[in-house]
Design a protein around this motif. Structure first.
Motif, PDB file in Angstrom:
ATOM      1  N   UNK A   1       0.837  -1.198   0.000  1.00  0.00           N
ATOM      2  CA  UNK A   1       0.000   0.000   0.000  1.00  0.00           C
ATOM      3  C   UNK A   1       0.874   1.252   0.000  1.00  0.00           C
ATOM      4  N   UNK A   2       1.915   1.212   0.829  1.00  0.00           N
ATOM      5  CA  UNK A   2       2.818   2.355   0.908  1.00  0.00           C
ATOM      6  C   UNK A   2       3.637   2.499  -0.364  1.00  0.00           C
ATOM      7  N   UNK A   3       4.075   1.358  -0.920  1.00  0.00           N
ATOM      8  CA  UNK A   3       4.922   1.392  -2.112  1.00  0.00           C
ATOM      9  C   UNK A   3       4.214   2.019  -3.302  1.00  0.00           C
ATOM     10  N   UNK A   4       2.901   1.852  -3.349  1.00  0.00           N
ATOM     11  CA  UNK A   4       2.128   2.359  -4.491  1.00  0.00           C
ATOM     12  C   UNK A   4       1.365   3.631  -4.159  1.00  0.00           C
ATOM     13  N   UNK A   5       1.708   4.233  -3.000  1.00  0.00           N
ATOM     14  CA  UNK A   5       1.030   5.445  -2.566  1.00  0.00           C
ATOM     15  C   UNK A   5      -0.484   5.211  -2.458  1.00  0.00           C
ATOM     16  N   UNK A   6      -0.814   4.116  -1.751  1.00  0.00           N
ATOM     17  CA  UNK A   6      -2.224   3.796  -1.550  1.00  0.00           C
ATOM     18  C   UNK A   6      -2.918   3.350  -2.817  1.00  0.00           C
ATOM     19  N   UNK A   7      -2.168   2.653  -3.693  1.00  0.00           N
ATOM     20  CA  UNK A   7      -2.690   2.222  -4.987  1.00  0.00           C
ATOM     21  C   UNK A   7      -3.313   3.402  -5.725  1.00  0.00           C
ATOM     22  N   UNK A   8      -2.544   4.474  -5.738  1.00  0.00           N
ATOM     23  CA  UNK A   8      -2.997   5.724  -6.347  1.00  0.00           C
ATOM     24  C   UNK A   8      -3.149   5.581  -7.853  1.00  0.00           C
ATOM     25  N   UNK A   9      -4.144   6.281  -8.395  1.00  0.00           N
ATOM     26  CA  UNK A   9      -4.322   6.272  -9.850  1.00  0.00           C
ATOM     27  C   UNK A   9      -3.143   6.906 -10.562  1.00  0.00           C
ATOM     28  N   UNK A  10      -2.378   7.739  -9.834  1.00  0.00           N
ATOM     29  CA  UNK A  10      -1.174   8.320 -10.445  1.00  0.00           C
ATOM     30  C   UNK A  10      -0.120   7.267 -10.725  1.00  0.00           C
ATOM     31  N   UNK A  11      -0.199   6.142  -9.997  1.00  0.00           N
ATOM     32  CA  UNK A  11       0.753   5.050 -10.197  1.00  0.00           C
ATOM     33  C   UNK A  11       0.168   3.913 -11.013  1.00  0.00           C
ATOM     34  N   UNK A  12      -1.046   4.101 -11.512  1.00  0.00           N
ATOM     35  CA  UNK A  12      -1.697   3.046 -12.285  1.00  0.00           C
ATOM     36  C   UNK A  12      -1.015   2.894 -13.645  1.00  0.00           C
ATOM     37  N   UNK A  13      -0.500   1.689 -13.903  1.00  0.00           N
ATOM     38  CA  UNK A  13       0.155   1.413 -15.185  1.00  0.00           C
ATOM     39  C   UNK A  13      -0.808   0.847 -16.211  1.00  0.00           C
ATOM     40  N   UNK A  14      -1.859   0.208 -15.758  1.00  0.00           N
ATOM     41  CA  UNK A  14      -2.823  -0.376 -16.691  1.00  0.00           C
ATOM     42  C   UNK A  14      -3.772  -1.305 -15.964  1.00  0.00           C
ATOM     43  N   UNK A  15      -4.806  -1.706 -16.656  1.00  0.00           N
ATOM     44  CA  UNK A  15      -5.790  -2.622 -16.104  1.00  0.00           C
ATOM     45  C   UNK A  15      -6.000  -3.775 -17.069  1.00  0.00           C
ATOM     46  N   UNK A  16      -6.379  -4.910 -16.511  1.00  0.00           N
ATOM     47  CA  UNK A  16      -6.646  -6.084 -17.327  1.00  0.00           C
ATOM     48  C   UNK A  16      -7.933  -6.731 -16.893  1.00  0.00           C
ATOM     49  N   UNK A  17      -8.141  -7.960 -17.354  1.00  0.00           N
ATOM     50  CA  UNK A  17      -9.387  -8.664 -17.075  1.00  0.00           C
ATOM     51  C   UNK A  17      -9.579  -8.912 -15.588  1.00  0.00           C
ATOM     52  N   UNK A  18      -8.490  -9.241 -14.864  1.00  0.00           N
ATOM     53  CA  UNK A  18      -8.628  -9.684 -13.490  1.00  0.00           C
ATOM     54  C   UNK A  18      -8.040  -8.713 -12.467  1.00  0.00           C
ATOM     55  N   UNK A  19      -7.590  -7.554 -12.878  1.00  0.00           N
ATOM     56  CA  UNK A  19      -7.047  -6.640 -11.888  1.00  0.00           C
ATOM     57  C   UNK A  19      -6.318  -5.474 -12.516  1.00  0.00           C
ATOM     58  N   UNK A  20      -5.546  -4.765 -11.674  1.00  0.00           N
ATOM     59  CA  UNK A  20      -4.832  -3.575 -12.107  1.00  0.00           C
ATOM     60  C   UNK A  20      -3.361  -3.696 -11.731  1.00  0.00           C
ATOM     61  N   UNK A  21      -2.512  -2.992 -12.478  1.00  0.00           N
ATOM     62  CA  UNK A  21      -1.071  -3.008 -12.231  1.00  0.00           C
ATOM     63  C   UNK A  21      -0.628  -1.594 -11.860  1.00  0.00           C
ATOM     64  N   UNK A  22       0.122  -1.498 -10.730  1.00  0.00           N
ATOM     65  CA  UNK A  22       0.570  -0.210 -10.226  1.00  0.00           C
ATOM     66  C   UNK A  22       2.099  -0.165 -10.186  1.00  0.00           C
ATOM     67  N   UNK A  23       2.610   1.036 -10.358  1.00  0.00           N
ATOM     68  CA  UNK A  23       4.038   1.283 -10.176  1.00  0.00           C
ATOM     69  C   UNK A  23       4.286   1.481  -8.688  1.00  0.00           C
ATOM     70  N   UNK A  24       5.306   0.809  -8.153  1.00  0.00           N
ATOM     71  CA  UNK A  24       5.595   0.922  -6.732  1.00  0.00           C
ATOM     72  C   UNK A  24       7.075   1.113  -6.480  1.00  0.00           C
ATOM     73  N   UNK A  25       7.400   1.633  -5.312  1.00  0.00           N
ATOM     74  CA  UNK A  25       8.785   1.818  -4.899  1.00  0.00           C
ATOM     75  C   UNK A  25       8.949   1.209  -3.515  1.00  0.00           C
ATOM     76  N   UNK A  26       9.744   0.131  -3.454  1.00  0.00           N
ATOM     77  CA  UNK A  26       9.950  -0.594  -2.207  1.00  0.00           C
ATOM     78  C   UNK A  26      11.106   0.018  -1.448  1.00  0.00           C
TER      79      UNK A  26
END
Length: 1020
Positions: free
Chosen positions: A704-729
């Motif tokens: 949650x923290x790595x993706x800034x709360x799964x922010x739409x600003x980090x959204x890389x794309x969506x697919x049939x079963x979910x979404x992909x986010x950019x994160x920083x560990x």
């Protein structure tokens, strides 16, 4: 999905016709001044100067002709020197739209639909104050939609569909008060559906499908009282359908397919839609009951709600749908058990125009009512597979004389096949597998002369296999496994030259395999294991040059392995175990380079085991239970051949060796078991690492923290079963960025996708595969299940974005030159080669397409998204999946035709998808491009041009590169580049053959691509 056309003038074509007629209805009141006519001619000349015209559509555009007589140009009668229409639809033009078109001050119609235009839409078009129709569809236009178009206040029809436009729908569109037709289908538009659309009261046709719009559907759309056509399909919309929408009584088509919409459909939702003809709600998250007001939509023709969570009974009010043709309710939780629950089936007998009824993958149980026999005689597709239906198949099933597909598999049906079944002479697919059916198969089955697929496996059929099957010359696949068939295999079957799959395994068949088996020139899979077959294995099997999988184990074959097997150059798996074969292991197996599994165990083979080819891999070969074998590589643990002659003198040492080997084998198996369990646990839960803590809750919090709360600003794309986010560990060494794929567990199949991807990626490591860093099965702060896969981050995004959009986040133009395209195709080919032939077990990806090909910082391609992957474990009963049309794997356009018919998942399927990918990279057109209508496909489009018109079908950017590339040292000439493009087209065509066995082998694909790449690198 191709939406049906509206009857009665609902499309843009009628709007265009009316506008064109209006432009010619100006009564001539005298010839006006020609002092300002030069402006129109100059604007057209400038327009032409920015175009390529390979087909000669603009040949009349020259100074020897008056510009009003140029092809596609229409001038006003009242003002004879002023251009009122430019219509260059489907003219093969490439280049850019000229801003000078904005100087055509009298222009009413601008139609440049279906060309190869690229670049941005010039905002100067907003100066066209008289413009009534603007059609720039089916091009490769990029950038945002100019807000200046909102100044064209007289605009009636605006179509920009099938381009690569980005950004939000301009707010200035709210000024287009006269707009009747707005089509922005198949672009990359983002943001929310703007509420101001609801203020454009004149709109009748609104299509925003196939974009990336998000958020709720604005309730203001309910104010469009004249709306006839509304499509928001294939976006990322969420929430419920506003109740105001259900009150737009003029609606004829309503499509919300493939979104994330949820909630219930109100019981009275359809009460106020008397004109509705098409309702598509597929692939969402709706729940509750199907509304009882369905019967009020009396003109409904197409009703599809598949892949939702609808439950309860199907309302019997469906009887009022006198015009209904297509009903698809598959993949829900609908129920029926008692006789009264099935009353909807009796109600459907009133629907005399019904063509398709799909009820697959629900919770229907009880007995299939006899009223099913009274359904429309027009029925062509009937499927109730994957339910819990019992009882017998109704005798009246034979009334559907036009039936093409009958799917009753995966139920609890009993009894014998009804005699009336023989009347269904138009059947192309018959699937009755995995039931409890008994009795004989009547010779009348030979009447199904149009049959392509026959699935009768996993039942209790008895008696002999009908010889009349040989009459079915169109058969592609026969699966009769796991029954009680006895007698001999009829030789007539082997006269079916089209057959590519034959499974007779797990029966009680006797006698020999007829030598006529060599006639099966298209056969790729032949399974006859676990029967009572005897005699010698016919050497004519060596004539089946396309054979890939041959399984004859657990029979009574004797004699030697036929030498003519050396001709099976495409053989992948061969299992002859548990027979009485004798003689030596043929040395030619070493030369079968495609062979990846060979089981010769428990026979009477003798002599030295070869060591090269497949025999160099002890895990790919099994020879145990052949006491007279010797030699081989060390890992086979066979005695040296010199010891065999003195075997009798050393009985005790031999026994000792055998016991030692047995003990070692037990230890190895135990170690493998514990290793497997550890790997599975590692992938099923968050591993402890510096990046993720041991606690499931803390693991979720870290992501949650790595993706800034799964922010739409980090959204890389969506697919049939979910979404992909950019994160920083935090605390990770080296690259800190990762991609986090979060599964939407509310979507049907998401959990299965998570499991499949974890299993497929468990041991996969390759330069051209996306690396899985970890998988996380956890809970969120609300206590809900949370599953995610943490992947290597790919800074250059997906191939989809490079092929079908202009720029990246930094505004840098996206363009792949020819060399880059070849390199990417090579990378993907290497990935498939590894998956199919070099991983621990063969893996079929099942969803090769541009959005699943990711590019790293060096533009090296990596194949990702293994959510639909299938591990090909030999002997797995799921090797023959459901034949439901709703259940095929892959993406429409990329999935091979055999998957749609329910065929076995195979490496051939990935090759087909790869071929479509090649053609898309060369042509710049998706396989679902709306230009491919009336039987035309991307493959056919390429085939028509591969020898004579390569430049006509090449991607506009690629064509410009080839046209403008100068010949210089170290750079290939234009001719060589055109030859390379031709080679790629031929490669894509060869890979996408309809018959799987005719598709190009992956090793040959790699060779061809290397040859093309070397041509480009070597220059002149």
């Amino acid at each position: 999905m191709q939406l049906p056309r509206l009857p009665g003038g609902g499309g843009a074509a009628i709007v265009s016709l009316l506008l064109l007629l209006c432009s010619h209805m100006e009564v001539s009141l005298g010839r006006g001044s020609s002092n300002a006519t030069a402006a129109d001619e100059l604007a057209l000349t400038d327009f032409k100067s920015m175009l390529l015209d390979p087909t000669g559509s603009l040949v009349s555009w020259n100074s020897s002709n008056h510009y009003c007589s140029w092809q596609g140009v229409t001038c006003s009668r009242r003002h004879p020197e002023k251009v009122v229409a430019v219509n260059l639809e489907s003219s093969g033009l490439a280049g850019r739209v000229s801003p000078f078109l904005g100087n055509l001050s009298f222009l009413r119609i601008l139609n440049i639909n279906d060309n190869k235009l690229l670049g941005e839409i010039p905002p100067e078009l907003g100066r066209l104050g008289r413009l009534q129709e603007l059609n720039l569809s089916l091009n490769s236009l990029e950038g945002g939609i100019p807000s200046a178009l909102g100044k064209c206040s007289k605009l009636i029809s605006l179509s920009l569909k099938n381009n690569h436009l980005q950004g939000e729908i301009p707010t200035h569109f709210g000024s287009l008060k006269n707009l009747v037709y707005l089509n922005l289908y198949a672009n990359n538009l983002s943001g929310e559906v703007p509420p101001f659309l609801g203020n454009m009261s004149s709109i009748q046709h609104l299509d925003l499908g196939e974009n990336t719009l998000r958020g709720p559907i604005p309730k203001t759309l309910g104010g469009l009282t004249g709306l006839r056509y509304l499509s928001l399909e294939s976006n990322n919309l969420s929430g419920a359908i506003p109740p105001e929408i259900w009150n737009v009584s003029s609606l004829m088509l309503l499509s919300f397919v493939n979104n994330a919409l949820s909630g219930i459909i109100p019981p009275n939702a359809l009460s106020n839609l008397p004109s509705l003809q098409t309702l598509f709600l597929n692939q969402n998250q709706f729940h509750g009951s199907i509304p009882t007001s369905l019967g009020n939509a009396s003109k409904l023709q197409y009703f599809e709600v598949a892949m939702n969570n609808f439950s309860g009974l199907v309302p019997s009010e469906i009887r009022s749908l006198q015009s209904i043709q297509w009903i698809v309710l598959a993949y829900n939780s609908l129920e029926a058990e008692q006789t009264d629950d099935w009353s909807f089936m009796s109600a459907l007998t009133n629907c005399s125009q019904l063509i398709c009824l799909e009820l697959d993958y629900n919770r229907f149980s009880g007995v299939l009512p006899s009223s099913v026999s009274n359904l429309s005689t027009s029925l062509q597709y009937f499927s109730v597979s994957h339910n819990e239906i019992s009882g017998v198949i109704p005798e009246g099933i034979g009334n559907f004389v036009g039936l093409l597909t009958l799917g009753l598999e995966n139920n609890y049906l009993t009894g014998t096949l009804p005699h009336s079944l023989s009347k269904l002479r138009s059947l192309s697919e018959l699937s009755l597998s995995n039931n409890r059916l008994t009795g004989h198969i009547n010779q009348a089955i030979g009447n199904f002369t149009q049959l392509n697929y026959l699935y009768l496996h996993i039942n209790s059929f008895i008696g002999s296999i009908p010889r009349s099957l040989g009459n079915l010359s169109s058969l592609l696949e026969i699966v009769l496994s796991s029954n009680n068939f006895n007698g001999t295999i009829p030789s007539s079957i082997f006269s079916i030259s089209t057959l590519f799959g034959l499974d007779l395994s797990h029966n009680q068949l006797e006698g020999t395999i007829p030598h006529e088996v060599g006639n099966l020139q298209s056969i790729t899979i032949l399974w006859a294991q676990s029967n009572r077959l005897s005699g010698e294995i016919p050497d004519t099997l060596g004539e089946c040059q396309l054979l890939q999988k041959l399984q004859l184990q657990n029979n009574f074959f004797h004699g030697s392995i036929p030498f003519r097997f050396s001709g099976l150059k495409g053989l992948v798996t061969l299992d002859l175990s548990s027979n009485n074969l004798s003689g030596q292991i043929p040395i030619f197996f070493e030369n079968l380079t495609t062979l990846h599994y060979l089981n010769l165990s428990f026979n009477n083979l003798a002599g030295e085991v070869p060591t090269a080819g497949i025999f160099a891999n002890a895990t790919a070969v099994s020879v145990q239970g052949n006491d007279k074998l010797c030699g081989g590589i060390e890992n086979m643990h066979l005695p040296h051949c010199s010891m065999i002659s003195s075997e009798k003198k050393h009985k005790f040492p031999v026994v000792t060796v055998i016991l030692s080997l047995g003990g070692a084998l037990v230890i190895i198996l135990l170690l493998a078991y514990f290793l497997f369990s550890w790997c599975k646990k590692r992938l099923a839960n968050c591993p402890s690492a510096s990046s993720l803590q041991d606690s499931p809750l803390s693991a979720y919090s870290q992501l949650l923290k790595a993706t800034d709360g799964f922010s739409t600003n980090n959204l890389l794309g969506t697919g049939t079963f979910g979404s992909v986010y950019r994160g920083e560990i935090e605390g990770a060494t080296g690259e800190n960025f990762v991609a986090v794929k979060v599964l939407n567990l509310q979507i049907h199949g998401a959990l299965k996708s998570f499991t499949a991807e974890c299993e497929a990626m468990r041991n996969l490591r390759h330069r051209n595969l996306v690396k899985v860093i970890t998988a996380c099965s956890s809970i969120d702060f609300r206590g809900n299940d949370f599953k995610a896969i943490v992947l290597e981050f790919m800074p250059n995004g997906s191939l989809e974005h490079w092929l079908h959009s202009k720029s990246n986040e930094e505004g840098v133009e996206r363009h792949l030159n020819l060399d880059q395209r070849v390199s990417i195709l090579l990378d993907v080919a290497h990935a498939l080669d590894h998956l199919h032939f070099h991983s621990a077990l063969p893996v079929v990806h099942c969803d090769i397409k541009p959005s699943n090909v990711l590019l790293d910082a060096d533009m090296v391609a990596h194949v990702g998204d293994f959510g639909l992957a299938r591990i090909l474990a030999e002997g797995c009963s799921s090797f023959w999946p459901s034949t439901s049309s709703m259940g095929f794997r892959g993406t429409i356009g990329y999935a091979p035709p055999e998957y749609g018919a329910g065929n076995t998942v195979s490496t051939y399927g990935d090759i087909f998808s790869y071929g479509i990918l090649v053609l898309e990279m060369v042509t710049g057109r998706r396989p679902t491009d709306s230009t491919f209508e009336q039987g035309l496909s991307l493959r056919m489009y390429a085939e028509t041009a591969v020898n004579t018109r390569v430049m006509d079908v090449a991607d506009a950017k690629l064509a410009m590169e080839l046209k403008n590339e100068p010949a210089k040292s170290g750079v290939p000439s234009n001719r060589k580049m055109v030859d390379a493009v031709t080679s790629l087209l031929q490669l894509g065509i060869s890979c996408s053959e309809e018959i799987p066995s005719r598709r190009m082998a992956i090793k040959d694909i790699i060779k061809e691509l290397y040859r093309t790449k070397m041509t480009l690198l070597q220059g002149e």
